[in-house]
Each structure stands twice: as structure tokens, then as C-alpha cells.
Scaffold this motif. Structure first.
Motif, PDB file in Angstrom:
ATOM      1  N   GLY A  13     -89.276  66.363 -37.124  1.00 28.92           N
ATOM      2  CA  GLY A  13     -88.732  67.359 -38.190  1.00 28.92           C
ATOM      3  C   GLY A  13     -89.209  68.758 -38.028  1.00 28.92           C
ATOM      4  O   GLY A  13     -89.167  69.639 -39.160  1.00 28.92           O
ATOM      5  N   LEU A  14     -89.860  68.819 -36.766  1.00 23.90           N
ATOM      6  CA  LEU A  14     -90.625  70.518 -36.309  1.00 23.90           C
ATOM      7  C   LEU A  14     -89.844  71.142 -35.502  1.00 23.90           C
ATOM      8  O   LEU A  14     -90.009  72.265 -35.258  1.00 23.90           O
ATOM      9  CB  LEU A  14     -91.847  70.099 -36.101  1.00 23.90           C
ATOM     10  N   GLY A  15     -88.730  70.506 -35.090  1.00 26.02           N
ATOM     11  CA  GLY A  15     -88.110  71.260 -33.777  1.00 26.02           C
ATOM     12  C   GLY A  15     -87.522  72.619 -34.316  1.00 26.02           C
ATOM     13  O   GLY A  15     -87.733  73.573 -33.673  1.00 26.02           O
ATOM     14  N   LEU A  16     -86.544  72.513 -35.095  1.00 24.17           N
ATOM     15  CA  LEU A  16     -85.706  73.732 -35.648  1.00 24.17           C
ATOM     16  C   LEU A  16     -86.777  74.705 -36.317  1.00 24.17           C
ATOM     17  O   LEU A  16     -86.776  75.999 -36.190  1.00 24.17           O
ATOM     18  CB  LEU A  16     -84.840  73.621 -36.663  1.00 24.17           C
ATOM     19  N   VAL A  17     -87.845  74.160 -36.833  1.00 30.20           N
ATOM     20  CA  VAL A  17     -88.886  75.243 -37.340  1.00 30.20           C
ATOM     21  C   VAL A  17     -89.492  75.929 -36.528  1.00 30.20           C
ATOM     22  O   VAL A  17     -89.643  77.196 -36.492  1.00 30.20           O
ATOM     23  CB  VAL A  17     -89.960  74.362 -38.167  1.00 30.20           C
ATOM     24  N   GLY A  18     -89.714  75.161 -35.233  1.00 27.90           N
ATOM     25  CA  GLY A  18     -90.621  75.779 -34.156  1.00 27.90           C
ATOM     26  C   GLY A  18     -89.582  76.905 -33.499  1.00 27.90           C
ATOM     27  O   GLY A  18     -89.952  77.867 -32.964  1.00 27.90           O
ATOM     28  N   MET A  19     -88.125  76.555 -33.303  1.00 28.39           N
ATOM     29  CA  MET A  19     -87.131  77.483 -32.834  1.00 28.39           C
ATOM     30  C   MET A  19     -87.158  78.693 -33.815  1.00 28.39           C
ATOM     31  O   MET A  19     -87.016  79.791 -33.076  1.00 28.39           O
ATOM     32  CB  MET A  19     -85.885  76.696 -32.532  1.00 28.39           C
ATOM     33  N   ARG A  20     -87.109  78.608 -34.995  1.00 28.72           N
ATOM     34  CA  ARG A  20     -86.848  79.791 -35.753  1.00 28.72           C
ATOM     35  C   ARG A  20     -88.292  80.718 -35.709  1.00 28.72           C
ATOM     36  O   ARG A  20     -87.979  81.935 -35.828  1.00 28.72           O
ATOM     37  CB  ARG A  20     -86.596  79.212 -37.229  1.00 28.72           C
ATOM     38  N   GLU A  21     -89.376  79.875 -35.609  1.00 26.70           N
ATOM     39  CA  GLU A  21     -90.762  80.710 -35.568  1.00 26.70           C
ATOM     40  C   GLU A  21     -90.688  81.370 -34.262  1.00 26.70           C
ATOM     41  O   GLU A  21     -90.853  82.687 -34.099  1.00 26.70           O
ATOM     42  CB  GLU A  21     -91.793  79.723 -35.641  1.00 26.70           C
ATOM     43  N   ARG A  22     -90.139  80.817 -33.163  1.00 27.32           N
ATOM     44  CA  ARG A  22     -90.076  81.662 -31.776  1.00 27.32           C
ATOM     45  C   ARG A  22     -89.056  82.940 -31.917  1.00 27.32           C
ATOM     46  O   ARG A  22     -89.464  83.890 -31.635  1.00 27.32           O
ATOM     47  CB  ARG A  22     -89.750  80.760 -30.894  1.00 27.32           C
ATOM     48  N   ALA A  23     -88.090  82.806 -32.470  1.00 26.94           N
ATOM     49  CA  ALA A  23     -86.898  83.842 -32.621  1.00 26.94           C
ATOM     50  C   ALA A  23     -87.537  84.782 -33.721  1.00 26.94           C
ATOM     51  O   ALA A  23     -87.440  85.882 -33.255  1.00 26.94           O
ATOM     52  CB  ALA A  23     -85.483  83.209 -33.143  1.00 26.94           C
ATOM     53  N   ARG A  24     -88.075  84.525 -34.536  1.00 24.48           N
ATOM     54  CA  ARG A  24     -88.529  85.598 -35.484  1.00 24.48           C
ATOM     55  C   ARG A  24     -89.921  86.346 -34.751  1.00 24.48           C
ATOM     56  O   ARG A  24     -90.011  87.596 -34.889  1.00 24.48           O
ATOM     57  CB  ARG A  24     -89.205  84.968 -36.971  1.00 24.48           C
ATOM     58  N   ILE A  25     -90.620  85.574 -34.183  1.00 20.29           N
ATOM     59  CA  ILE A  25     -91.613  86.425 -33.362  1.00 20.29           C
ATOM     60  C   ILE A  25     -91.103  87.252 -32.510  1.00 20.29           C
ATOM     61  O   ILE A  25     -91.720  88.355 -32.220  1.00 20.29           O
ATOM     62  CB  ILE A  25     -92.767  85.462 -32.653  1.00 20.29           C
ATOM     63  N   CYS A  26     -90.101  87.195 -31.586  1.00 18.79           N
ATOM     64  CA  CYS A  26     -89.449  87.816 -30.780  1.00 18.79           C
ATOM     65  C   CYS A  26     -88.565  88.819 -31.608  1.00 18.79           C
ATOM     66  O   CYS A  26     -87.808  89.800 -30.669  1.00 18.79           O
ATOM     67  CB  CYS A  26     -88.726  87.193 -29.613  1.00 18.79           C
ATOM     68  N   GLY A  27     -88.543  88.916 -32.808  1.00 19.63           N
ATOM     69  CA  GLY A  27     -87.568  89.917 -33.418  1.00 19.63           C
ATOM     70  C   GLY A  27     -86.111  89.675 -33.223  1.00 19.63           C
ATOM     71  O   GLY A  27     -85.263  90.456 -33.513  1.00 19.63           O
TER      72      GLY A  27
END
Length: 409
Positions: free
Chosen positions: A358-372
Motif C-alpha cells: 500500500g506504499l508504492g504510489l505514496v512513495g512515487m508521489r512523494e518523489r515527484a513532489r520533492i522534485c517539483g
């Protein structure tokens, strides 16, 4: 009562007793003609004039009034002005040091009146009496109010210091939380991808171990390669996390800190070995990207392929990487079905799905947000799933990623 208040009370009581003692000694040994002889009533009034100083911190306004009133009675009885003339002045100084200036000026009026009375009783020149009545309260209020401002400034400084300490502790906790989130993302991406491949291939090998030995051997080989890849990734991560000592040589950081886009073909090859029909295409002129952006794109591609391996093993997958001067877009699109005879064989004989965290897309969204950047992940019309991440070439990094889970992990 706290020890600090007890010490303050003791000090104020000592001051009050000191003034009382000095006034009594002066009245005993200094009795000029023209004034009433210092008798028992004089001792009582001298002590009563000084004793209010014991409460000058707790009841400063009453201290000024009580001390001034007792001193006025003392002068009215005909006793000579003495050291106790200073007691209402000290009370006014204490009041100005702990109360607003308006209150201090209000208390200065009775002090000025007592000062006039003391000057007249001492038969001073009228000009000197007026000068004392003006200067003494003004000086007492000025120095007392200066102390008042200093005390408030120190109190505010302590408050600001406490706020800064609290903010620093909060920043430290946030930094630890962000580091833990980053480590969790890396561990999830590494473990989820490689262990999904190992699970799928091990299940396939177990199923066809006796009926199709070459297929079982190939599946075990793929599982072993995935395991070695997981170990390599974990070594890279642990190399970044470990604390290097001064004795560490240049070989201590021989591993890359994180995977980059140059390893996408290797990732695609591993997914193909796991049973996916992956087509990788790249368009546009590649431009230099920040390291965090490259890691983000690689990890998103890895997690998207891992989702396909877990939820649709053997599916057709299109992975495209599009470069423009302003941004780079990565799209991973699957059809949710197997690709050909080999794919159908794998789905029919191997495990169909692998449970997700249940954490896969959460991690992907976090990465995208961190990179703007931005990330979209949703089912496709007609079946399958699509993940798209778009990052600016010159990314604005964010320290407060927020992620929202989706139905697939």
C-alpha cells in the motif's frame, strides 16, 4: 514557596531591618536641638517606616504609600529627618522596576509630597526643597523604569530562546522524519521490485519443476539474478547511510549512491526476464538532470514495473521516456493482460498476484513532489494501468512531500 522567592523575601527583609536599625541608631546618638527627642514613639515610627520595604517586590504600590505615610507621621510628631527619608524613594524605585511607567508616575506624587515635607521639616531653602521634590522622584522612576524595560527584554529574550529551541527541535524531528521517509522509500523500491521478481519466478519454478525443467531452471536463474540485484541495491543504500570514519579510504564509497536513468535498459531487461513483454522507447534530446530527478524517474519506472509484475504478470508494457528542453516525462503503460503463449503459460501456472504494502504510489508521489513535478496513476479505459510522471528540468525541491495512496501498490 520556591527557593528564589524565599531568597528575595530574605533580602528585602534584611534591607528593611537595616534601614530600621540605622534610623534608630541615628536617632539615639544624633539629637540636635530644635527637634523632638528620640523616644519610644520615635523608635516605633522609624521601624514602621522601614518595615514596608520587606514587601517591596510583592506589594510595591502599598510599600510606597505605607512607608510615605509612616514617614509623614514621623515628621509630624516633630522628629528630625533621618535616614528613613530614603525608604519611600526605594519603594518608588522598586515600583518603577516592576510596573508600567504610568503607575510609577502615580506613585511619584506621594513621594514628592513626602520629600517636600521632609525638606521643610529639615528647614532647607525653598529652592532646594523644590529641587529635591522634583529630581528625587524623577531619578527614581527613570532608573526603575530602565530596570523594568531590561527585565521585560530579558523575559522576551528567554521566550524567544525557548521558541528557537523548540523550533530547532521540531526541525530536527522533521529532518529525522524526512530521512526516515526517504530511507523507507528506497527500501520499499529495492525490496518490493526484486522480491516480487523472486516470488513470481520461484512460484513458476515450483509449478513446472517436474514438467518443464528448462523453464524452471530459467525461472530460478532469474530469481537468483533478482536476489543479487537486491543485494547490490542494499549495499549502495547502506554505503550512503553508514558513518564513515577518518580512516576510510576512497574505496569506502565505491558504490553509486543511487541508480540513474542510464540503468533503465537494465531495469527493462530484468522486467522482461520476469515475464513481462516490455517495450522501451526514448524520444527527444536528453538534457542534464539533477541527480534527485534521475533517481525519481528510475524509481517510478521500477515501482510501476513492480506493480505490473505483482498484479498482471506477463502483461504488455510500454515504457517511454520523453525529453524536452523544459521537462522530462516518463510513462509506464500496461494492458493488464498476458503477451502471447509464454505470457499465458506464466499466468496460468504461476501466482497471479503478489500482495502489496500500500506504499508504492505514496512513495512515487512523494518523489515527484520533492522534485517539483507531478505524477498521475490511474486505470486505463479498456483495461490496464498507466503511470505518468513529469519533472521540470530545473526542479524546485520540496521538503514536505505529501502522498495519497491508490488502489494499486
Amino acid at each position: 514557596m520556591s527557593s528564589s522567592r524565599l531568597r528575595s523575601l530574605s533580602a528585602d527583609s534584611a534591607v528593611a531591618l537595616g534601614f530600621a536599625a540605622v534610623t534608630c541608631v541615628a536617632g539615639t546618638y544624633y539629637q540636635p536641638s530644635g527637634w523632638r527627642a528620640f523616644d519610644g514613639l520615635g523608635y516605633v515610627l522609624a521601624v514602621l517606616t522601614a518595615l514596608p520595604l520587606a514587601a517591596r517586590r510583592r506589594l510595591p504600590f502599598l510599600t510606597v504609600l505605607a512607608s510615605g505615610a509612616c514617614y509623614a507621621v514621623y515628621l509630624g510628631c516633630g522628629y528630625q529627618p533621618s535616614v528613613n527619608w530614603w525608604t519611600p524613594v526605594i519603594g518608588l524605585f522598586s515600583l518603577a522596576g516592576c510596573r508600567p511607567v504610568a503607575v510609577a508616575w502615580a506613585a511619584a506624587v506621594p513621594v514628592a509630597a513626602v520629600t517636600v515635607l521632609s525638606g521643610l521639616a529639615g528647614r532647607l531653602h525653598l529652592a532646594l526643597v523644590v529641587a529635591q521634590a522634583v529630581l528625587v522622584p524623577v531619578v527614581a522612576v527613570f532608573f526603575g523604569h530602565t530596570r523594568y524595560l531590561l527585565v521585560r527584554a530579558n523575559a522576551r529574550l528567554r521566550e524567544v530562546t525557548a521558541e528557537l529551541v523548540a523550533e530547532q527541535e521540531a526541525r530536527a524531528r522533521d529532518a529525522v522524519t524526512l530521512e526516515r521517509m526517504a530511507i523507507a522509500r528506497e527500501l520499499h523500491d529495492v525490496v518490493a521490485h526484486h522480491m516480487s521478481v523472486v516470488t513470481i519466478q520461484a512460484g513458476l519454478a515450483e509449478t513446472v519443476l517436474t514438467s518443464d525443467v528448462p523453464t524452471a531452471r530459467g525461472a530460478l536463474r532469474t530469481a537468483a539474478e533478482a536476489g543479487r540485484g537486491a543485494l547490490d541495491e542494499l549495499r549502495r543504500l547502506l554505503t550512503v547511510l553508514r558513518v564513515q570514519s577518518d580512516d576510510d579510504g576512497p574505496e569506502a564509497a565505491s558504490y553509486e549512491a543511487a541508480p540513474r536513468l542510464a540503468r533503465l535498459p537494465e531495469l527493462v531487461g530484468g522486467a522482461a526476464a520476469a515475464g513481462l513483454d516490455v517495450r522501451f522507447a526514448q524520444s527527444g534530446e536528453p538534457v542534464p538532470l539533477p541527480p534527485t530527478a534521475e533517481v525519481c524517474l528510475y524509481r517510478v519506472a521500477q515501482e510501476a514495473l513492480t506493480n505490473v509484475i505483482k498484479h498482471a504478470p506477463g502483461a504488455h508494457v510500454d515504457l517511454t521516456l520523453d525529453h524536452t528542453p523544459d521537462e522530462v516525462a516518463l510513462v509506464v503503460r500496461d494492458d493488464g493482460a498476458g503477451g502471447g503463449p509464454d505470457g499465458r503459460a506464466r499466468r496460468s501456472t504461476g501466482p497471479k498476484t503478489v500482495p502489496g504494502s500500500g506504499l508504492g504510489l505514496v512513495g512515487m508521489r512523494e518523489r515527484a513532489r520533492i522534485c517539483g513535478g507531478r505524477l498521475s496513476a490511474a486505470p486505463r479505459d479498456g483495461g490496464g494501468f498507466e503511470v505518468e510522471v513529469v519533472l521540470p528540468v530545473h526542479a524546485r525541491h520540496r521538503a514536505d512531500p505529501e502522498g495519497r495512496g491508490e488502489r494499486r501498490t
